[in-house]
Design a protein around this motif. Sequence first.
Motif, PDB file in Angstrom:
ATOM      1  N   VAL A 278       3.311 -13.356   7.546  1.00  0.00           N
ATOM      2  CA  VAL A 278       3.808 -12.292   8.416  1.00  0.00           C
ATOM      3  C   VAL A 278       4.425 -11.239   7.494  1.00  0.00           C
ATOM      4  CG1 VAL A 278       5.516 -11.633  10.154  1.00  0.00           C
ATOM      5  CG2 VAL A 278       4.216 -13.751  10.427  1.00  0.00           C
ATOM      6  N   ILE A 279       4.007 -10.007   7.666  1.00  0.00           N
ATOM      7  CA  ILE A 279       4.527  -8.930   6.820  1.00  0.00           C
ATOM      8  C   ILE A 279       5.367  -7.982   7.666  1.00  0.00           C
ATOM      9  CG2 ILE A 279       3.927  -7.014   5.299  1.00  0.00           C
ATOM     10  CD1 ILE A 279       1.411  -8.421   4.548  1.00  0.00           C
ATOM     11  N   GLY A 280       6.611  -7.860   7.290  1.00  0.00           N
ATOM     12  CA  GLY A 280       7.479  -6.903   7.965  1.00  0.00           C
ATOM     13  C   GLY A 280       7.272  -5.559   7.302  1.00  0.00           C
ATOM     14  N   CYS A 281       6.910  -4.558   8.088  1.00  0.00           N
ATOM     15  CA  CYS A 281       6.743  -3.237   7.488  1.00  0.00           C
ATOM     16  C   CYS A 281       7.572  -2.242   8.291  1.00  0.00           C
ATOM     17  CB  CYS A 281       5.276  -2.864   7.370  1.00  0.00           C
ATOM     18  SG  CYS A 281       4.477  -2.541   8.918  1.00  0.00           S
ATOM     19  N   PRO A 282       7.798  -1.064   7.722  1.00  0.00           N
ATOM     20  CA  PRO A 282       8.704  -0.118   8.380  1.00  0.00           C
ATOM     21  C   PRO A 282       8.320   0.143   9.836  1.00  0.00           C
ATOM     22  CG  PRO A 282       8.117   0.653   6.211  1.00  0.00           C
ATOM     23  CD  PRO A 282       7.257  -0.532   6.465  1.00  0.00           C
ATOM     24  N   ALA A 283       9.329   0.225  10.687  1.00  0.00           N
ATOM     25  CA  ALA A 283       9.105   0.362  12.121  1.00  0.00           C
ATOM     26  C   ALA A 283       8.182   1.539  12.422  1.00  0.00           C
ATOM     27  CB  ALA A 283      10.440   0.551  12.830  1.00  0.00           C
ATOM     28  N   GLN A 284       8.269   2.565  11.614  1.00  0.00           N
ATOM     29  CA  GLN A 284       7.573   3.801  11.916  1.00  0.00           C
ATOM     30  C   GLN A 284       6.172   3.873  11.299  1.00  0.00           C
ATOM     31  OE1 GLN A 284       9.556   4.447  13.956  1.00  0.00           O
ATOM     32  NE2 GLN A 284       9.504   6.574  14.549  1.00  0.00           N
ATOM     33  N   ALA A 285       5.748   2.796  10.643  1.00  0.00           N
ATOM     34  CA  ALA A 285       4.420   2.828  10.022  1.00  0.00           C
ATOM     35  C   ALA A 285       3.370   3.144  11.082  1.00  0.00           C
ATOM     36  CB  ALA A 285       4.125   1.482   9.361  1.00  0.00           C
ATOM     37  N   SER A 286       2.466   4.051  10.756  1.00  0.00           N
ATOM     38  CA  SER A 286       1.451   4.444  11.737  1.00  0.00           C
ATOM     39  C   SER A 286       0.423   3.329  11.892  1.00  0.00           C
ATOM     40  CB  SER A 286       0.761   5.710  11.261  1.00  0.00           C
ATOM     41  OG  SER A 286       0.011   5.415  10.098  1.00  0.00           O
ATOM     42  N   ILE A 287      -0.400   3.450  12.936  1.00  0.00           N
ATOM     43  CA  ILE A 287      -1.468   2.477  13.146  1.00  0.00           C
ATOM     44  C   ILE A 287      -2.325   2.387  11.878  1.00  0.00           C
ATOM     45  CG2 ILE A 287      -3.532   1.966  14.519  1.00  0.00           C
ATOM     46  CD1 ILE A 287      -1.238   1.947  16.352  1.00  0.00           C
ATOM     47  N   ARG A 288      -2.613   3.546  11.298  1.00  0.00           N
ATOM     48  CA  ARG A 288      -3.451   3.578  10.100  1.00  0.00           C
ATOM     49  C   ARG A 288      -2.770   2.894   8.927  1.00  0.00           C
ATOM     50  NH1 ARG A 288      -5.858   9.016   7.991  1.00  0.00           N
ATOM     51  NH2 ARG A 288      -6.973   8.000   6.312  1.00  0.00           N
ATOM     52  N   ASN A 289      -1.457   3.105   8.806  1.00  0.00           N
ATOM     53  CA  ASN A 289      -0.712   2.425   7.754  1.00  0.00           C
ATOM     54  C   ASN A 289      -0.814   0.925   7.906  1.00  0.00           C
ATOM     55  OD1 ASN A 289       1.800   4.917   7.853  1.00  0.00           O
ATOM     56  ND2 ASN A 289       0.415   4.505   6.179  1.00  0.00           N
ATOM     57  N   LYS A 290      -0.632   0.483   9.171  1.00  0.00           N
ATOM     58  CA  LYS A 290      -0.667  -0.964   9.417  1.00  0.00           C
ATOM     59  C   LYS A 290      -2.039  -1.516   9.072  1.00  0.00           C
ATOM     60  CE  LYS A 290       2.897  -0.953  12.872  1.00  0.00           C
ATOM     61  NZ  LYS A 290       3.109  -0.664  14.274  1.00  0.00           N
TER      62      LYS A 290
END
Length: 387
Positions: free
Chosen positions: A157-169
């Motif tokens: 499970v990778i926690g990434c910044p809340a605001q990461a865009s769909i493309r970022n994810k």
Amino acid sequence: MTASNDSGTRENPTGQARERAGEFDASVSKAVERLKTIEGQRQRGVLYVGIDLGTSRTAVATSTGIRASVSSFVGYPRDMVARKALGKDVLFGDEALRHRLSLDLYRPLEHGVIKFSDGADGVAPEEIERNMQAARDLIQHAVSLARPTGGELIYGVIGCPAQASIRNKQCIIEAAREVLDSVVICSEPFAVAYGLDLLEDALVIDIGAGTVDLCRMKGAMPDETDQITNRFAGDHVDRELYRRLKARLPEAQFTIHQIKRLKERYAFVSEQSRPVVATFTVRGKPRRFDVTDDMREACRSIIPPMVTGVEELIGTFDPEFQEVLRHNIVLGGGGSQIAGLGDYLEQALEEYGGARVRMVEEPVFAGANGALAIAKDMPEDTWEELA
Ligand SMILES: Nc1ncnc2c1ncn2[C@@H]1O[C@H](COP(=O)(O)OP(=O)(O)O)[C@@H](O)[C@H]1O
Ligand SMILES: [Mg+2]
């Protein structure tokens, strides 16, 4: 059964039907092989990994009890000479930072998301691709810190910044799939909250380098309306302190990296403090400067936007639970180590009817621990479906 009923193709197969049957057989045997592999790996066990992919620090926690972290720098030797001197093709973390003069240095999650085309107008495509490569290398390095023994399945499970865009994810998932058998992305503050079992009526504030992420927990998966992100985070404090000192002490020599280290050592927001004294060179000669007030003011500069975020999330919550929420604020992330921050925030929220602010115990690992807790709680078949 379905194959033999297939309109008599067995007796008199046409070329097309034969081809189709061949494809079918091939895909069945491929699926069987795959199942055998999964079964084989399952017998060898599953390694669960929680990763907090931060702008400044990437932390890993595993089901085998490993905790590791690396600062999120990735560097590639600039030329042949650098390559020979360093003896490596890629360097990570503090080692990369130490050798930055011989490297092309990347901080791939700058501003909380993989730095790429969205909003990066004028950046050359090769530069974007190199940044993506740095993100991939960083994720792979993070997984290697989990010390997989080989053979086992790795679910992360990778926690990434809340605001990461769909493309970022999508980019993060793609990068992670090269080293993980199955991967799930969640927002960092949610991971922190989950790890602390704060699933209801709590407000998590994760103070990172690039962003401050606020997340309201309401007993269900938070959605966009429960999360607010601002850029007044650790890097902002560094820039602010740097700017103030440059203006006040024009003769002193220092870099932004020195300023960051100074902050990590002495950051505070309270009215009273022991004097903070820094040593900077002046034309090469060391001199001591009192920087107490600059430090306090720089650290305080991130509070007003944070208070605005808190007000916004509390003010739009169910009025019956606002009071509970206000008394259940938790600070995490590297920036939560600014001395006196909790008390100061409580004071700032006084006029809204008081608040209670606590610190997470392990600011560096709270996100990774939470991501690991999610990984362990996820049903096995969900992991397999995602694989
Ligand atoms: N002791 C400290 N006091 C104040 N700030 C700190 C301290 N230690 C680290 N930081 C700051 O915390 C930020 C990094 O926090 P972290 O949660 O690791 O960030 P991210 O999630 O963005 O990678 C940086 O700005 C760093 O300078
Ligand atoms: Mg973080």
